[in-house]
Write a protein that holds these residues in place. Structure first.
Motif, PDB file in Angstrom:
ATOM      1  N   ASP A  97      -0.652  10.923   1.468  1.00  0.00           N
ATOM      2  CA  ASP A  97       0.824  10.971   1.272  1.00  0.00           C
ATOM      3  C   ASP A  97       1.480   9.637   2.060  1.00  0.00           C
ATOM      4  O   ASP A  97       0.921   9.473   3.246  1.00  0.00           O
ATOM      5  N   PRO A  98       2.270   9.168   1.317  1.00  0.00           N
ATOM      6  CA  PRO A  98       2.944   7.984   1.897  1.00  0.00           C
ATOM      7  C   PRO A  98       3.778   8.127   3.241  1.00  0.00           C
ATOM      8  O   PRO A  98       3.726   7.317   4.123  1.00  0.00           O
ATOM      9  N   GLY A  99       4.287   9.202   3.439  1.00  0.00           N
ATOM     10  CA  GLY A  99       4.911   9.530   4.711  1.00  0.00           C
ATOM     11  C   GLY A  99       3.940   9.826   5.900  1.00  0.00           C
ATOM     12  O   GLY A  99       4.234   9.329   6.933  1.00  0.00           O
ATOM     13  N   HIS A 118      10.090   5.506  -0.746  1.00  0.00           N
ATOM     14  CA  HIS A 118       9.786   6.001   0.665  1.00  0.00           C
ATOM     15  C   HIS A 118       9.774   4.537   1.493  1.00  0.00           C
ATOM     16  O   HIS A 118      10.362   4.280   2.546  1.00  0.00           O
ATOM     17  N   ILE A 119       9.136   3.525   1.003  1.00  0.00           N
ATOM     18  CA  ILE A 119       8.941   2.101   1.721  1.00  0.00           C
ATOM     19  C   ILE A 119      10.259   1.668   2.035  1.00  0.00           C
ATOM     20  O   ILE A 119      10.505   1.028   3.099  1.00  0.00           O
ATOM     21  N   PHE A 120      11.001   1.558   1.096  1.00  0.00           N
ATOM     22  CA  PHE A 120      12.334   0.775   1.035  1.00  0.00           C
ATOM     23  C   PHE A 120      13.312   1.599   2.196  1.00  0.00           C
ATOM     24  O   PHE A 120      13.841   1.132   2.719  1.00  0.00           O
ATOM     25  N   ASN A 121      13.118   2.911   2.145  1.00  0.00           N
ATOM     26  CA  ASN A 121      13.970   3.719   2.858  1.00  0.00           C
ATOM     27  C   ASN A 121      13.535   3.745   4.387  1.00  0.00           C
ATOM     28  O   ASN A 121      14.497   3.544   5.392  1.00  0.00           O
ATOM     29  N   GLU A 166       0.815  -1.193  -0.007  1.00  0.00           N
ATOM     30  CA  GLU A 166       0.083  -0.013   0.103  1.00  0.00           C
ATOM     31  C   GLU A 166       0.822   1.257  -0.238  1.00  0.00           C
ATOM     32  O   GLU A 166       0.640   2.225  -0.858  1.00  0.00           O
ATOM     33  N   ILE A 167       2.014   1.316   0.971  1.00  0.00           N
ATOM     34  CA  ILE A 167       2.686   2.423   1.044  1.00  0.00           C
ATOM     35  C   ILE A 167       3.491   2.547  -0.230  1.00  0.00           C
ATOM     36  O   ILE A 167       3.868   3.933  -0.753  1.00  0.00           O
ATOM     37  N   GLU A 168       4.048   1.561  -0.828  1.00  0.00           N
ATOM     38  CA  GLU A 168       4.796   1.686  -1.963  1.00  0.00           C
ATOM     39  C   GLU A 168       3.959   2.210  -3.334  1.00  0.00           C
ATOM     40  O   GLU A 168       4.282   3.170  -4.127  1.00  0.00           O
ATOM     41  N   LYS A 169       2.507   1.877  -3.369  1.00  0.00           N
ATOM     42  CA  LYS A 169       1.637   2.401  -4.372  1.00  0.00           C
ATOM     43  C   LYS A 169       1.462   3.780  -4.090  1.00  0.00           C
ATOM     44  O   LYS A 169       1.325   4.748  -5.123  1.00  0.00           O
TER      45      LYS A 169
END
Length: 207
Positions: A187-189, A36-39, A23-26
């Motif tokens: 926003d993913p963050g 962002h998700i990988f960080n 979800e965050i990656e999308k």
């Protein structure tokens, strides 16, 4: 608040982030650069790797160490901002205060440091749309003795802040170039921040 609880909380945050990875990656692919998700995952792994070294240490030393670790291992703006949050929290720790007041004052200090570093504030479609309301509510609730009540309130505040980012225009980061096209996307963050806060609140609620 001790080393065991801090690292247990970090582990619970990692579990929640991992469960919501796709979800965050999308979300980030829609309005960001997709990393962002990988960080976040890299940062959580790096901090959990410090557990043996930091077991038994004071909270200020732990937050300073993991903040420094994130600063040197996590890329992107999120790495620098999260490191700033943790380093700010470390500076405010006071062993004479209750856990409730300590967490409130530490978190408020860290969020203020993030605002200055990122030159950002609430309403700009960033993780601060979650973190600022949470820090404000923690200060308001710092005299409460009911930790479960506080956790439930903070959990609601974090979710409200995260959902708020869906229908506003971004003025910071890559998403700011999209203008109105960023509307309709959380926003993913903000989502990863909300998940982290929710994980901590659930520890308290389910204790």
């Amino acid at each position: 608040m001790d080393s065991e609880l801090i690292f247990y909380s970090l582990n619970q945050i990692k579990t929640s982030i991992d469960q919501n990875k796709e979800e965050i990656e999308k979300l980030d692919q829609a309005i960001g650069d997709g990393d962002h998700i990988f960080n976040i995952q890299r940062g959580l792994k790096a901090t959990l790797d410090l557990k043996n070294e930091l077991t038994g240490k004071n909270p200020d030393e732990i937050f300073k160490k993991i903040g420094t670790k994130i600063m040197t291992t996590v890329g992107g703006s999120s790495g620098a901002l999260l490191a700033t949050l943790l380093l700010g929290m470390a500076k405010k720790y006071d062993d004479k205060l209750s856990d409730t007041k300590n967490i409130a004052y530490m978190f408020s200090e860290g969020v203020e440091a993030m605002k200055k570093r990122g030159k950002a504030d609430i309403g700009e479609k960033t993780m601060l749309d979650v973190l600022i309301p949470v820090s404000e509510d923690l200060i308001k609730l710092s005299n409460e003795n009911d930790s479960v009540f506080i956790a439930k309130k903070i959990k609601q505040t974090a979710e409200k802040g995260m959902l708020y980012t869906k229908n506003i225009v971004a003025t910071k980061g890559r998403a700011s170039f999209l203008g109105d096209r960023a509307k309709g996307h959380i926003d993913p963050g903000a989502r990863s921040s909300q998940l982290a806060i929710e994980a901590i609140c659930n520890i308290i609620i389910n204790a």
